[in-house]
Write an enzyme that holds these catalytic residues in place. Structure first.
Site, PDB file in Angstrom:
ATOM      1  N   TYR A 175      -6.024   6.028  -6.760  1.00  0.00           N
ATOM      2  CA  TYR A 175      -6.194   5.788  -5.326  1.00  0.00           C
ATOM      3  C   TYR A 175      -7.644   5.419  -5.074  1.00  0.00           C
ATOM      4  O   TYR A 175      -8.518   6.285  -5.059  1.00  0.00           O
ATOM      5  CB  TYR A 175      -5.799   7.051  -4.557  1.00  0.00           C
ATOM      6  CG  TYR A 175      -6.090   7.041  -3.071  1.00  0.00           C
ATOM      7  CD1 TYR A 175      -5.233   6.405  -2.178  1.00  0.00           C
ATOM      8  CD2 TYR A 175      -7.215   7.678  -2.558  1.00  0.00           C
ATOM      9  CE1 TYR A 175      -5.492   6.417  -0.809  1.00  0.00           C
ATOM     10  CE2 TYR A 175      -7.472   7.686  -1.193  1.00  0.00           C
ATOM     11  CZ  TYR A 175      -6.613   7.056  -0.324  1.00  0.00           C
ATOM     12  OH  TYR A 175      -6.874   7.065   1.019  1.00  0.00           O
ATOM     13  N   TYR A 228       0.834  -1.210   0.000  1.00  0.00           N
ATOM     14  CA  TYR A 228       0.000   0.000   0.000  1.00  0.00           C
ATOM     15  C   TYR A 228       0.867   1.258   0.000  1.00  0.00           C
ATOM     16  O   TYR A 228       1.732   1.427   0.857  1.00  0.00           O
ATOM     17  CB  TYR A 228      -0.896  -0.005   1.239  1.00  0.00           C
ATOM     18  CG  TYR A 228      -2.067   0.945   1.174  1.00  0.00           C
ATOM     19  CD1 TYR A 228      -3.309   0.506   0.740  1.00  0.00           C
ATOM     20  CD2 TYR A 228      -1.948   2.270   1.567  1.00  0.00           C
ATOM     21  CE1 TYR A 228      -4.399   1.359   0.695  1.00  0.00           C
ATOM     22  CE2 TYR A 228      -3.031   3.133   1.517  1.00  0.00           C
ATOM     23  CZ  TYR A 228      -4.254   2.669   1.082  1.00  0.00           C
ATOM     24  OH  TYR A 228      -5.337   3.519   1.042  1.00  0.00           O
TER      25      TYR A 228
END
Lengths: 135, 388
Positions: free
Chosen positions: B342, B292
């Site tokens: 995102y 991430y």
């Protein structure tokens, strides 16, 4: 937005676990919690002790000096109430607890890990606040 | 081996395009992604009986369900912590299926994060929830954005490991290199250089603009079923070999400044320990990963926390090219959230599915097992996905 004015301070978002900290600033005192059972200090307020789980505590005023553990300088986007660039430091106070504080009024280039700092009480509009200055 | 391992599989995924302005409602994005995932799996919408998402998602389960022509929804659940929660809904789906509570669970995340609101804005004047009074306590010092919160953690990481902004440039450049050949990516056709990174403006020193993820509109959905069912469907089953959440002692949401190690690390290590125990796999068994990247520099402690290199050694691991295809651990081949989009990490889960099926644009040859992680610096989650 909390209306905490009846609770002795004007900090914008607090609850009854955090009120003592902001009330302390009104008296120019930097308060942390000391567990009444195991004496562990905690700076980030909480109703319970992370070490022993006791809900009993008392406020302890810090002497106000410490050493920078980490720092960051905010550039973007614009912050309400602060000019950019805005340095902030996470400080290990001499009593052993860490405390996050603004370092506005100090050149970001002069903020460094390991540097000794001291608390300075300020008012930001109608709110009692504090920041750190290099010693 | 515990009972969650290999009992369920991702049978399909769907995604909208990723953009800065989708031009349609968030619910419409969620519905499009869900229908896409069901079509990909070859499952009729009338079979869906479970839904799992993020507490931050604005689309209610029953509204998506109504719009897809659902019949009988039996299980719905939400996971908090924004991007820290990414693999939580996947774990929820697996547990619901294993226990017989549901059979076909849709995991979804859809948002107009760029066009309708922006997560990077100062957080202040919030209702005094238990998390918000902490954000306000830190905001009192001027710490109001995720970039500044992670910047404060990463400054200490740099001090202790010797990693520099130039080291972080290596990942920033690699993410855009992968994105530059991915038509779905914001950085498609737009690779960057180390100099571009080093001259990009400071957002929260030590984090520069090109260390930050995209702000995106878009939706991603997954369809999760039992492993047995997945084997009868049209796609190669992507098995959930392990799924875990991590929030060890001292964890605070974007504010874990009071424990021994303030790096975005402990929660990842806690999730990792569970994943390796559940799956019987070790870091050396993983062929690739999605790590991430809300902020690219957090990939460095992430690589260390999940056991791919020792503490403080990620800067050399990255510099030596191990994140490239052909290296020891290619990561974020879609371009990551720095380069593609995102969507709270869900686009990374979709990329893992493509890699494991062998259909990715930047395909790692022969991928069998992958780690997928969620946001760090707050309670987190992670999974190991694999194919036979």
């Amino acid at each position: 937005m909390t209306d905490a004015s009846a609770r002795g301070h004007n900090a914008p978002c607090s609850n009854r676990d955090f009120d003592f900290f902001y009330r302390g600033l009104e008296d120019e005192r930097l308060l942390v919690q000391r567990c009444a059972r195991c004496n562990q200090l905690r700076s980030l307020p909480s109703p319970g002790c992370e070490s022993c789980g006791s809900l009993d505590w008392e406020p302890l005023p810090l002497a106000g000096e410490g050493e920078v553990y980490s720092y960051v300088t905010h550039y973007h986007p614009p912050l309400p109430g602060f000019a950019a660039p805005h340095p902030m430091a996470l400080v290990t106070m001499d009593e052993g607890v860490r405390l996050l504080g603004a370092m506005d009024g100090t050149d970001p280039a002069d903020v460094a890990i390991g540097r000794r700092v001291r608390v300075e009480f300020v008012r930001r509009e109608n709110v009692a606040a504090f920041r750190f200055r290099n010693l | 081996m515990t009972t969650i391992s290999n009992k369920t599989a991702i049978a399909g995924y769907g995604a909208t395009e990723f953009s800065k302005n989708s031009g349609r409602s968030e619910l419409r994005l969620a519905v499009e992604a869900t229908l896409g995932a069901l079509a990909d799996a070859g499952i009729d919408p009338s079979e869906v009986d479970g839904m799992s998402s993020f507490t931050m998602d604005n689309n209610s389960e029953q509204e998506i369900f109504r719009a897809i022509g659902g019949k009988d929804l039996k299980f719905f659940t939400r996971i908090p912590q924004g991007g820290g929660g990414t693999l939580g809904p996947v774990q929820q789906a697996a547990m619901a299926i294993i226990t017989g509570i549901a059979n076909v669970v849709v995991v979804y995340r859809a948002m107009n994060e760029r066009s309708e609101y922006r997560f990077g804005q100062p957080m202040h004047s919030l209702p005094p929830t238990s998390d918000n009074v902490i954000f306000a306590y830190h905001g009192f010092a001027g710490l109001m954005t995720p970039a500044a919160m992670l910047g404060l953690m990463m400054r200490r990481y740099m001090h202790e490991t010797g990693a520099t902004s130039l080291d972080f440039a290596n990942y920033a450049v690699l993410a855009r290199k992968y994105a530059s050949t991915n038509p779905n990516a914001f950085y498609y056709g737009k690779p960057i250089t180390v100099e571009d990174h080093q001259t990009s403006r400071m957002v929260a020193d030590p984090l520069r603009l090109l260390d930050c993820c995209q702000e995106s509109d878009g939706g991603v959905a997954l369809v999760i079923v039992s492993a047995e069912r997945a084997r009868d469907l049209r796609q190669k089953p992507v098995y959930i070999r392990a799924a875990a959440q991590g929030s060890p002692k001292g964890t605070v949401s974007l504010g874990g400044f009071y424990k021994d190690n303030v790096w975005p690390f402990d929660e990842c290590a806690a999730a990792g320990r569970q994943l390796y125990a559940q799956s019987g796999l070790s870091p050396a068994d993983l062929d690739a990963a999605i790590i991430y990247d809300h902020f690219g520099p957090t990939v460095f402690p992430g690589l260390e926390a999940y056991g791919f290199c020792a503490k403080g050694e990620a800067k050399d691991f990255v510099k030596d090219g191990h994140l490239e295809i052909g290296g020891k651990l290619p990561i974020n081949m879609h371009g990551g959230q720095l380069g593609e989009a995102y969507i709270h990490g869900m686009n990374g889960v979709a990329e893992a599915v493509r890699q494991l099926r062998g259909s990715a644009v930047n395909q790692v040859p022969g991928v069998r097992n992958m780690l997928v992680t969620a946001g760090s610096g707050l309670p987190t989650s992670a999974a190991i996905l694999g194919v036979d």
